[in-house]
Every structure is written in C-alpha cells, then in structure tokens.
Design a protein around this motif. Structure first.
Motif, PDB file in Angstrom:
ATOM      1  N   TRP A  99      14.441  41.038  53.834  1.00 14.95           N
ATOM      2  CA  TRP A  99      14.811  41.331  52.446  1.00 14.95           C
ATOM      3  C   TRP A  99      14.800  42.821  52.150  1.00 14.95           C
ATOM      4  O   TRP A  99      15.595  43.324  51.342  1.00 14.95           O
ATOM      5  N   TRP A 100      13.879  43.528  52.795  1.00 13.72           N
ATOM      6  CA  TRP A 100      13.688  44.941  52.499  1.00 13.72           C
ATOM      7  C   TRP A 100      14.888  45.798  52.927  1.00 13.72           C
ATOM      8  O   TRP A 100      15.065  46.913  52.437  1.00 13.72           O
ATOM      9  N   LYS A 101      15.729  45.280  53.823  1.00 13.46           N
ATOM     10  CA  LYS A 101      16.891  46.054  54.266  1.00 13.46           C
ATOM     11  C   LYS A 101      17.951  46.171  53.165  1.00 13.46           C
ATOM     12  O   LYS A 101      18.810  47.052  53.229  1.00 13.46           O
ATOM     13  N   LYS A 102      17.892  45.281  52.173  1.00 12.63           N
ATOM     14  CA  LYS A 102      18.888  45.284  51.108  1.00 12.63           C
ATOM     15  C   LYS A 102      18.439  46.044  49.870  1.00 12.63           C
ATOM     16  O   LYS A 102      19.226  46.212  48.927  1.00 12.63           O
ATOM     17  N   THR A 103      17.201  46.471  49.840  1.00 13.62           N
ATOM     18  CA  THR A 103      16.712  47.183  48.661  1.00 13.62           C
ATOM     19  C   THR A 103      17.282  48.595  48.596  1.00 13.62           C
ATOM     20  O   THR A 103      17.596  49.216  49.625  1.00 13.62           O
ATOM     21  N   GLN A 104      17.416  49.098  47.368  1.00 10.88           N
ATOM     22  CA  GLN A 104      17.925  50.451  47.164  1.00 10.88           C
ATOM     23  C   GLN A 104      16.821  51.495  47.223  1.00 10.88           C
ATOM     24  O   GLN A 104      17.103  52.696  47.217  1.00 10.88           O
ATOM     25  N   ASN A 105      15.573  51.028  47.273  1.00 13.72           N
ATOM     26  CA  ASN A 105      14.419  51.928  47.295  1.00 13.72           C
ATOM     27  C   ASN A 105      14.194  52.438  48.725  1.00 13.72           C
ATOM     28  O   ASN A 105      13.813  51.679  49.619  1.00 13.72           O
ATOM     29  N   LYS A 106      14.443  53.720  48.945  1.00 13.30           N
ATOM     30  CA  LYS A 106      14.307  54.285  50.284  1.00 13.30           C
ATOM     31  C   LYS A 106      12.874  54.235  50.794  1.00 13.30           C
ATOM     32  O   LYS A 106      12.635  54.021  51.990  1.00 13.30           O
ATOM     33  N   MET A 112       8.637  49.439  55.096  1.00 12.32           N
ATOM     34  CA  MET A 112       8.815  48.101  55.649  1.00 12.32           C
ATOM     35  C   MET A 112       9.410  48.129  57.057  1.00 12.32           C
ATOM     36  O   MET A 112       9.168  47.223  57.858  1.00 12.32           O
ATOM     37  N   SER A 113      10.173  49.153  57.373  1.00 14.84           N
ATOM     38  CA  SER A 113      10.698  49.264  58.742  1.00 14.84           C
ATOM     39  C   SER A 113       9.560  49.456  59.725  1.00 14.84           C
ATOM     40  O   SER A 113       9.565  48.895  60.835  1.00 14.84           O
TER      41      SER A 113
END
Length: 522
Positions: A99-106, A112-113
């Motif tokens: 899910w975190w790959k789609k967030t706009q928050n860098k 999360m990566s």
C-alpha cells in the motif's frame, strides 16, 4: 375537460404505486448487481493475473518450487495452504502489502521501503537459520586445539536433518535473550512437539556436534552459566529459589532455546562407555577416533626467569591456559622427590600447568627453558560433581564409568528398572522423556501412579566430550545428550579472532579462514 382532471381515487393511489415500483425495481436489480459483482471479481482476477510481467511469474515460479520442496520435506500437506498467500503476494495482490508504494508522502515511502526490505530479510534469515544452517561462535577452550576460542563456524543443520522449531515464534537473530536486558527473544507458546526432518546421514562417532545444553533447562536470569543445578549445589536451594540481587529469578527454557554447546561425539546410542587412565573405551575397546590435537593438562617447570609473552606464544599456549601450579600444600622436599628443581635457598622456580597436545609436549621437552614436564593425574572432583552424582564419588575425569561402563540409552531399548538404573537414568526418564511424575520407591518405578517394572526409552542419546580433555565440562559432568537437543554439525570456520591480540597485531587468524571445522573426520 373532465377527462384531463384526475379523480380523488387516482390521486390517492399514485404515491403507493410509485413506491411499489421503486421496491420492485430495487429487488429486480439486486440479483443483477450480485451477478455484476461476481463478474467484476472474475474479470478483476483475470486482469490482475494478465497484468503481471514475465519476470514476476519467473520469481513466483522459483519461490513456488522452493516452497513445494519444503512442504514435501516437512511432510505436512496442510502447509500447501501457504501457496495461496504466495500467489497473492506475487500475482494478484489482493492483500495490500504494498500500500505504501501508492502514497504521495515521500517520507512514508522511504521509511516503508526500509521496513519492507528488513522484514523480507528477517523472514529469509528465519527459514535459513531454522532449516539450513547458521553461524556459531566458539566461546570456550573445550575443543582446543581442534577448534579455537574465537572461531566463528557455519553449522550445517541439514546433515542430521533440521529440527522443526519447537518455539516457532522468535526473533531470528537472537538465541534466547535480547541484548541490554530487554527480555526473552521468543514466545513460549505456541509450541511444537519435537520433529526432525530427513537429513543426509546419522550422527556418527567422532563428529563434532552443536547441541542445546541439556542441563540448561533451568537457569537463573542473571547467571546463565553455570546452570541452576550447579549453582544450587554450590549455594543451596534456599538462596536460589527466591529472588536475589546476585542471581535473579529462576527461569525455565524450552529445548531449542537452551544455550548452544559444541563437543565431539564419543559414545553412540546403545554403547557402553568408560574411561581408564584417560583412554576412552567403547564396549570394552579403545575408541578408534583419537583427535590429533587432543589435549591433557601438564605440569612444567621453567628454568630461570618466568616465561615471556613471546615464549608462551611460541609454545602455542594462550593466556587463558597459563596457570600456575598451587604449591601451598607441597613442601620443597616433596617437590625435589618428584624430580622438580629446588634452588639452594629453598625457592622453587616457576611451575606452570597448561593443556598440551602430544606435539606440544615433544616441543617442550626439547626447549632448553623447560625442565621437568609431566601429565597431571586427575583426582575426584570437589567443585563440579561427575555424572551420575549418586554413584560417581570415586570417579575422576580419567577414571570414569566404573568397571562395566555407562550404557547409553537407545530409542526402543528396554531396561529393567532397579535402584542402580534409577540412580543413572532418573533425569533421562523424568526430564528428557517428559515423565515428571516418575518416582522410584520400594524397588519399583512408578509413572503416573502406575508401576513400570521395565522402562522403554523414547529417544536416542549421545555421550559428548571435549578434545581439551582435562578442561571440558562435558557429558562426564552433566550426562547424556538427547537426540532432540542436537542442532547440527560445524562445516567450516568462517573467520577466527585471537582474543589475546589487537586488531593490527594478528587478531584475525587468516590461516583459519574457511578451513574444515572437523579435520579429524574423513
């Protein structure tokens, strides 16, 4: 004109008719919506499958092959349900792990990566450490000079077959305790009964084996070594049963969370072992596998000034092994009668005691700085009791097992239980084979209140010893090693650090990198 004016009857029925029509329409569309939902899921599933790249399918296929081989190895078809999770992770992606790959928050994506990579690595490490092998450090000198203090080994768990983790929920990089006093690194439950997967071979005589310390089932929270039973013998049960600032609380550890030990197998299941004049006998015959670097303690007297650091290093004696002989109870006259040098003024040149190999003894005899050298004669133990404590009062490290030797239990072996047998195998029956109610009274063994005149052993057992024979706390002190405690066998020395040297003065033993960890075995 009248035809265009609605009657009162028509006016009152219109709202009811519209409501009914809406309800009917709603009911009519529900099956259609359900059908569309089903159709949408099927179509969505096909779309998710189609949209994967070839490389994704290749990775999934490779993982599935490994997974299926692991399921076959485990022998549990229920584990195949895990294939559904793997299919979703690699192909369909219904569970939003990414899910975190789609967030706009860098910042979220960056953090999360790292979390994703760490979790993936920990899962991989968990399975490798549990089913393939792991590193292990030699903490003591019990196997010197075969393995040295400071050696880091790769322990092969596939040789004898890996154990299925008995405490499956644990942090893979820590054995039983987190550092800095953060507590246990595992959960006591759920727990799994002992099961060993198929390995390449069985444990053989002469193997060097890593295993969980059998007497380490109970320890004090602040003192894990020595074990609780040894401390209780020294300090008394009353002191250790309560909390204390010195020892902490008494805690229990499951089998696979007990401390790791490494020794050499000298006795196999069903064999009788004894030691006479330091020589191991198996079923009445000398043990055939004698390590080249087996060590015994020797007294040696120095001529002139005490040995220097360079001289000790030339002799191959590390700092931890440079003991001074205790001569408080021996007069100079007695030493002279034993062949040691006594100066005219009555003083005695330094007499050391150190473990030495046969080659080290030969070199010492040629050394002009060394006078008399002789092997230490072990005497009955006064600090550490020999096993089994009830019958070993007159035994020593070099004279052990009595005239008939100790019979090592074998799985399925039947034994008529009398007082002598109970004195030897009590811990095996009560603790290792999980019969806590077992008692022996009036000449009969009782388990769960029922008499058991003939006991059948449930597991194989092994007798382990260190190559540093006079400085190894091994099976002579704490008894047999059950098969469920076996971890694996060391394969290679990964790297080795000399504790007596600095980083830039030879700390790394380059000559030991990737050498065999069991050089005495073909």
């Amino acid at each position: 004109m009248q035809d265009n004016i609605p009657s009162d009857k028509n006016q009152s029925s219109t709202p009811s008719t519209e409501a009914q029509q809406q309800k009917a329409a709603s009911e009519a569309t529900q099956p259609k919506a359900s059908a569309e939902a089903k159709g949408s899921f099927a179509e969505g599933f096909r779309r998710r499958v189609r949209e994967n790249r070839v490389t994704r399918w290749i990775r999934f296929s490779a993982v599935m092959v490994i997974f299926l081989l692991w399921v076959i190895w485990m022998g549990n078809p229920w584990l195949l349900l895990g294939a559904l999770l793997l299919f979703d992770i690699y192909i369909t992606g219904y569970i939003p792990f990414s899910w975190w790959k789609k967030t706009q928050n860098k910042a979220v994506r960056s953090v999360m990566s790292w979390v994703d990579a760490i979790v993936y690595a920990l899962v991989l490490v968990y399975f490798v450490f549990a089913f393939v092998g792991q590193n292990y450090q030699i903490p003591s000198s019990s196997l010197e000079k075969t393995l040295l203090t400071g050696d880091y080994l790769f322990v092969d768990k596939t040789a004898y077959g890996p154990r299925v983790p008995m405490t499956p929920v644990y942090f893979p990089l820590v054995h039983n305790e987190f550092p800095f006093g953060l507590g246990k690194s595992y959960l006591d439950s759920p727990s799994v009964k002992y099961k060993r997967l198929k390995g390449r071979r069985s444990v053989a005589a002469g193997d060097i084996v890593v295993f969980n310390f059998p007497a380490g089932d109970t320890v004090m929270s602040k003192v894990s070594n020595p074990d609780y039973y040894t401390l209780r013998r020294w300090k008394g049960a009353a002191l250790l049963n309560g909390e204390s600032q010195e020892f902490g609380k008494k805690i229990y550890r499951p089998v696979d969370r007990r401390e790791n030990y490494v020794k050499r197998v000298v006795g196999l299941p069903g064999q009788r072992i004894s030691i006479r004049q330091g020589v191991i006998y198996i079923d009445g015959k000398p043990f055939e596998i004698v390590p080249e670097n087996v060590q015994y303690n020797y007294f040696y007297q120095v001529k002139g000034a005490p040995l220097t650091e360079d001289e000790f290093e030339a002799m191959g004696i590390p700092r931890a092994d440079r003991g001074m002989a205790e001569l408080d109870q021996v007069s100079p006259e007695q030493l002279a009668d034993l062949g040691y040098e006594v100066l005219p003024d009555g003083t005695v040149p330094p007499i050391y005691i150190s473990p030495m190999t046969a080659q080290m003894v030969k070199d010492a005899e040629k050394n002009p700085r060394i006078g008399k050298i002789e092997r230490q004669i072990p005497v009955p133990e006064t600090i550490y009791a020999l096993y089994p404590e009830k019958i070993s009062a007159d035994w020593t490290r070099a004279e052990y097992g009595g005239p008939d030797g100790l019979l090592i239990p074998r799985k399925g072996m039947k034994m008529k239980m009398n007082q002598a047998a109970w004195d030897i195998y009590e811990r095996v029956i009560r603790v290792y084979e999980d019969n806590p109610s077992a008692t022996f009274r009036d000449g009969t063994l009782y388990i769960d209140g029922q008499p058991v005149p003939v006991y059948t052993f449930k597991m194989d057992y092994y007798f382990m010893m260190g190559d540093n024979r006079d400085n190894s706390l091994d099976s002579r002190y704490w008894g047999f090693v059950p098969e469920d405690h076996i971890v694996g066998t060391p394969l290679r020395v990964i790297i080795s650090f000399d504790q007596d040297r600095g980083l830039f003065s030879g700390k790394i033993r380059w000559n030991r990198l990737f050498i065999s960890a069991n050089p005495d075995k073909p």
